[in-house]
Write a protein that holds these residues in place. Structure first.
Motif, PDB file in Angstrom:
ATOM      1  N   SER A  17       0.806  -1.226   0.000  1.00  0.00           N
ATOM      2  CA  SER A  17       0.000   0.000   0.000  1.00  0.00           C
ATOM      3  C   SER A  17       0.837   1.273   0.000  1.00  0.00           C
ATOM      4  O   SER A  17       0.384   2.318  -0.452  1.00  0.00           O
ATOM      5  CB  SER A  17      -0.944   0.007   1.199  1.00  0.00           C
ATOM      6  OG  SER A  17      -0.221  -0.015   2.412  1.00  0.00           O
ATOM      7  N   ALA A  18       2.075   1.199   0.504  1.00  0.00           N
ATOM      8  CA  ALA A  18       2.908   2.406   0.594  1.00  0.00           C
ATOM      9  C   ALA A  18       3.759   2.635  -0.654  1.00  0.00           C
ATOM     10  O   ALA A  18       4.539   3.591  -0.705  1.00  0.00           O
ATOM     11  CB  ALA A  18       3.818   2.319   1.819  1.00  0.00           C
ATOM     12  N   LEU A  19       3.612   1.787  -1.654  1.00  0.00           N
ATOM     13  CA  LEU A  19       4.464   1.854  -2.843  1.00  0.00           C
ATOM     14  C   LEU A  19       3.739   2.538  -3.995  1.00  0.00           C
ATOM     15  O   LEU A  19       2.512   2.579  -4.053  1.00  0.00           O
ATOM     16  CB  LEU A  19       4.892   0.446  -3.259  1.00  0.00           C
ATOM     17  CG  LEU A  19       5.520  -0.415  -2.156  1.00  0.00           C
ATOM     18  CD1 LEU A  19       5.820  -1.807  -2.684  1.00  0.00           C
ATOM     19  CD2 LEU A  19       6.781   0.236  -1.612  1.00  0.00           C
ATOM     20  N   ASP A  20       4.518   3.075  -4.942  1.00  0.00           N
ATOM     21  CA  ASP A  20       3.901   3.679  -6.120  1.00  0.00           C
ATOM     22  C   ASP A  20       3.351   2.593  -7.032  1.00  0.00           C
ATOM     23  O   ASP A  20       3.680   1.418  -6.898  1.00  0.00           O
ATOM     24  CB  ASP A  20       4.900   4.566  -6.866  1.00  0.00           C
ATOM     25  CG  ASP A  20       6.078   3.789  -7.425  1.00  0.00           C
ATOM     26  OD1 ASP A  20       5.879   2.959  -8.322  1.00  0.00           O
ATOM     27  OD2 ASP A  20       7.214   4.008  -6.947  1.00  0.00           O
ATOM     28  N   ALA A  21       2.495   2.988  -7.977  1.00  0.00           N
ATOM     29  CA  ALA A  21       1.732   2.033  -8.777  1.00  0.00           C
ATOM     30  C   ALA A  21       2.624   1.070  -9.551  1.00  0.00           C
ATOM     31  O   ALA A  21       2.366  -0.135  -9.592  1.00  0.00           O
ATOM     32  CB  ALA A  21       0.807   2.795  -9.742  1.00  0.00           C
ATOM     33  N   LYS A  22       3.683   1.573 -10.177  1.00  0.00           N
ATOM     34  CA  LYS A  22       4.544   0.714 -10.981  1.00  0.00           C
ATOM     35  C   LYS A  22       5.270  -0.302 -10.111  1.00  0.00           C
ATOM     36  O   LYS A  22       5.396  -1.484 -10.470  1.00  0.00           O
ATOM     37  CB  LYS A  22       5.553   1.573 -11.752  1.00  0.00           C
ATOM     38  CG  LYS A  22       6.366   0.783 -12.771  1.00  0.00           C
ATOM     39  CD  LYS A  22       7.204   1.709 -13.649  1.00  0.00           C
ATOM     40  CE  LYS A  22       7.954   0.917 -14.707  1.00  0.00           C
ATOM     41  NZ  LYS A  22       8.773   1.804 -15.572  1.00  0.00           N
ATOM     42  N   LEU A  23       5.749   0.137  -8.949  1.00  0.00           N
ATOM     43  CA  LEU A  23       6.454  -0.769  -8.047  1.00  0.00           C
ATOM     44  C   LEU A  23       5.491  -1.788  -7.449  1.00  0.00           C
ATOM     45  O   LEU A  23       5.852  -2.956  -7.257  1.00  0.00           O
ATOM     46  CB  LEU A  23       7.151   0.024  -6.945  1.00  0.00           C
ATOM     47  CG  LEU A  23       8.077  -0.755  -6.000  1.00  0.00           C
ATOM     48  CD1 LEU A  23       9.117  -1.549  -6.782  1.00  0.00           C
ATOM     49  CD2 LEU A  23       8.751   0.200  -5.030  1.00  0.00           C
ATOM     50  N   ARG A  24       4.248  -1.373  -7.154  1.00  0.00           N
ATOM     51  CA  ARG A  24       3.245  -2.318  -6.641  1.00  0.00           C
ATOM     52  C   ARG A  24       3.019  -3.443  -7.622  1.00  0.00           C
ATOM     53  O   ARG A  24       2.961  -4.615  -7.247  1.00  0.00           O
ATOM     54  CB  ARG A  24       1.910  -1.600  -6.393  1.00  0.00           C
ATOM     55  CG  ARG A  24       1.820  -0.872  -5.092  1.00  0.00           C
ATOM     56  CD  ARG A  24       0.383  -0.674  -4.664  1.00  0.00           C
ATOM     57  NE  ARG A  24      -0.455  -0.086  -5.689  1.00  0.00           N
ATOM     58  CZ  ARG A  24      -0.628   1.215  -5.863  1.00  0.00           C
ATOM     59  NH1 ARG A  24       0.014   2.074  -5.084  1.00  0.00           N
ATOM     60  NH2 ARG A  24      -1.408   1.681  -6.802  1.00  0.00           N
ATOM     61  N   GLU A  25       2.896  -3.086  -8.891  1.00  0.00           N
ATOM     62  CA  GLU A  25       2.650  -4.103  -9.911  1.00  0.00           C
ATOM     63  C   GLU A  25       3.813  -5.077 -10.006  1.00  0.00           C
ATOM     64  O   GLU A  25       3.623  -6.293 -10.121  1.00  0.00           O
ATOM     65  CB  GLU A  25       2.404  -3.427 -11.261  1.00  0.00           C
ATOM     66  CG  GLU A  25       1.993  -4.383 -12.354  1.00  0.00           C
ATOM     67  CD  GLU A  25       1.637  -3.670 -13.638  1.00  0.00           C
ATOM     68  OE1 GLU A  25       1.689  -4.323 -14.698  1.00  0.00           O
ATOM     69  OE2 GLU A  25       1.317  -2.468 -13.597  1.00  0.00           O
ATOM     70  N   SER A  26       5.046  -4.558  -9.945  1.00  0.00           N
ATOM     71  CA  SER A  26       6.228  -5.408 -10.008  1.00  0.00           C
ATOM     72  C   SER A  26       6.327  -6.324  -8.790  1.00  0.00           C
ATOM     73  O   SER A  26       6.581  -7.528  -8.916  1.00  0.00           O
ATOM     74  CB  SER A  26       7.478  -4.535 -10.117  1.00  0.00           C
ATOM     75  OG  SER A  26       8.650  -5.302  -9.996  1.00  0.00           O
ATOM     76  N   LEU A  27       6.099  -5.761  -7.602  1.00  0.00           N
ATOM     77  CA  LEU A  27       6.257  -6.550  -6.380  1.00  0.00           C
ATOM     78  C   LEU A  27       5.149  -7.573  -6.190  1.00  0.00           C
ATOM     79  O   LEU A  27       5.377  -8.628  -5.606  1.00  0.00           O
ATOM     80  CB  LEU A  27       6.343  -5.635  -5.169  1.00  0.00           C
ATOM     81  CG  LEU A  27       7.742  -5.132  -4.826  1.00  0.00           C
ATOM     82  CD1 LEU A  27       7.709  -4.267  -3.575  1.00  0.00           C
ATOM     83  CD2 LEU A  27       8.719  -6.278  -4.622  1.00  0.00           C
ATOM     84  N   ARG A  28       3.944  -7.283  -6.665  1.00  0.00           N
ATOM     85  CA  ARG A  28       2.901  -8.289  -6.514  1.00  0.00           C
ATOM     86  C   ARG A  28       3.217  -9.521  -7.366  1.00  0.00           C
ATOM     87  O   ARG A  28       2.905 -10.649  -6.963  1.00  0.00           O
ATOM     88  CB  ARG A  28       1.528  -7.717  -6.836  1.00  0.00           C
ATOM     89  CG  ARG A  28       1.188  -7.497  -8.283  1.00  0.00           C
ATOM     90  CD  ARG A  28      -0.097  -6.713  -8.432  1.00  0.00           C
ATOM     91  NE  ARG A  28      -0.514  -6.587  -9.805  1.00  0.00           N
ATOM     92  CZ  ARG A  28      -1.369  -5.667 -10.238  1.00  0.00           C
ATOM     93  NH1 ARG A  28      -1.894  -4.799  -9.389  1.00  0.00           N
ATOM     94  NH2 ARG A  28      -1.706  -5.613 -11.515  1.00  0.00           N
ATOM     95  N   ARG A  29       3.877  -9.328  -8.502  1.00  0.00           N
ATOM     96  CA  ARG A  29       4.330 -10.484  -9.283  1.00  0.00           C
ATOM     97  C   ARG A  29       5.409 -11.248  -8.527  1.00  0.00           C
ATOM     98  O   ARG A  29       5.441 -12.480  -8.548  1.00  0.00           O
ATOM     99  CB  ARG A  29       4.857 -10.026 -10.646  1.00  0.00           C
ATOM    100  CG  ARG A  29       3.789  -9.562 -11.609  1.00  0.00           C
ATOM    101  CD  ARG A  29       4.325  -9.495 -13.037  1.00  0.00           C
ATOM    102  NE  ARG A  29       5.426  -8.560 -13.165  1.00  0.00           N
ATOM    103  CZ  ARG A  29       5.300  -7.285 -13.499  1.00  0.00           C
ATOM    104  NH1 ARG A  29       4.089  -6.782 -13.721  1.00  0.00           N
ATOM    105  NH2 ARG A  29       6.350  -6.491 -13.606  1.00  0.00           N
TER     106      ARG A  29
END
Length: 352
Positions: free
Chosen positions: A158-170
């Motif tokens: 939740s504390a990450l920017d959108a692009k990093l969220r997408e990368s980390l969820r993978r």
């Protein structure tokens, strides 16, 4: 036997029923997303399972073992906090090793985890020297270090920017599949829940409204709350005028609308809500039952455009391919169709 079984779980804080009769099961190696709005009880549920709080009532069984008598450190559960909760005075390697520092081969285990979460070369850095994404990886590795039977993730992205969220969820999905660990992932982000989970549990007011695969929940909501919360639905209030085995008809501000029969019991005169997702609303073809509307604004979203409309039955949203929306402009009159087979109807009283 499920890996995790939670039954009739209750927790109140004063007059607030944070968790109110919650039931869920989690299979070995499965990742289940617990999804819902702020204040619905998601984090409280995680804290009860982890042992940070005690339930007022209910059972929590992990791999056949009753967890309620056990303190958090004896439950064989890994927990990743929303704010990472890393020790600032410890290096990456020391943070990961914290829970296993007295175990045999702990140095080798730390090395394995550093490779698993792709932090090679950063072992001696401190949290202040890492990016948010790297801190999240350290927190995940630390939770995995004691080889838990269950992993709990409390809104870890939740504390990450959108692009990093997408990368980390993978990355979370890859790591979870590699270690084959039962995982309960709490989030309020629908895209995240649908992308990362085998199943989703939609939570509202301390209860689970529906559990199923992302596809099942998106396409076949079982309650008015799920229909309104998942995706972006047009919500139209009306009154049932007729019921048959195949169709429902309703009067919405003088406009007759139809929906496919859902197996739910309705009767003429009943006040209902009709839900039609924005991508299912269509510009009408000849011969279709239509609703006249006026374009308020067309929002460009890359490959698609969201057209905001004003109509007799209320405000509407229409999502369509950008190439088809090039001539949409404010003030333009259009006719739209709500396909009956794409509409869900629920009693008005069930949405609160």
């Amino acid at each position: 036997m499920p890996e995790l079984a939670v039954s009739d779980l209750h927790k109140s804080f004063g007059d607030v029923h944070a968790v109110n009769g919650l039931d869920l099961t989690l299979a070995e190696g499965e990742i289940l997303a617990l999804l819902g709005p702020s204040g619905c009880g998601k984090t409280t549920t995680l804290r009860l399972i982890a042992g940070f709080d005690r339930p007022d009532q209910g059972t929590i069984v992990l791999h056949g073992r009753d967890l309620l008598p056990l303190p958090p450190e004896k439950r064989k559960i890994g927990f990743v906090f929303q704010n990472y909760a890393l020790f600032p005075h410890m290096t990456v390697a020391q943070n990961i090793a914290y829970g296993i520092r007295y175990a045999p081969r702990h140095t080798e285990r730390v090395r394995e985890l550093i490779v698993l979460v792709d932090l090679s070369g950063l072992e001696r850095r401190y949290p202040r020297e890492l990016s948010s994404g790297q801190c999240q990886r350290v927190a995940l590795a630390r939770a995995l270090a004691p080889q838990p039977r269950l992993l709990l993730l409390d809104e870890p992205l939740s504390a990450l920017d959108a692009k990093l969220r997408e990368s980390l969820r993978r990355e979370i999905r890859r790591i979870q599949q590699e270690v084959k660990l039962a995982t309960l992932h709490v989030t309020h982000d629908q895209d995240e829940a649908m992308a990362i989970s085998d199943r989703m549990a939609v939570m509202h007011a301390g209860r689970i409204e529906q559990i199923g695969t992302p596809s099942e929940i998106y396409s076949h909501p079982e309650s008015a709350f799920v229909a309104s919360f998942i995706g972006h639905a047009n919500v139209i209030a009306g009154t049932i005028t007729s019921v048959s085995e195949e169709r429902l008809e309703m009067d919405a501000s003088g406009t007759m609308l139809r929906a496919a029969a859902s197996g739910r019991d309705f009767h003429p005169g009943e006040d209902v809500l009709l839900f039609c997702k924005e991508e299912k609303l269509r510009l009408a073809d000849d011969g279709q039952k239509t609703v006249s509307a006026r374009v308020i604004i067309a929002e460009y979203h890359g490959e698609t455009v969201i057209v905001h409309l004003e109509s007799r039955i209320g405000p509407l949203r229409l999502r369509m391919p950008a190439g088809m929306a090039s001539n949409m402009s404010a003030g333009m009159q259009v006719s739209v169709c709500l396909p009956p087979e794409e509409c869900d109807v629920f009693p008005q009283k069930t949405l609160s």
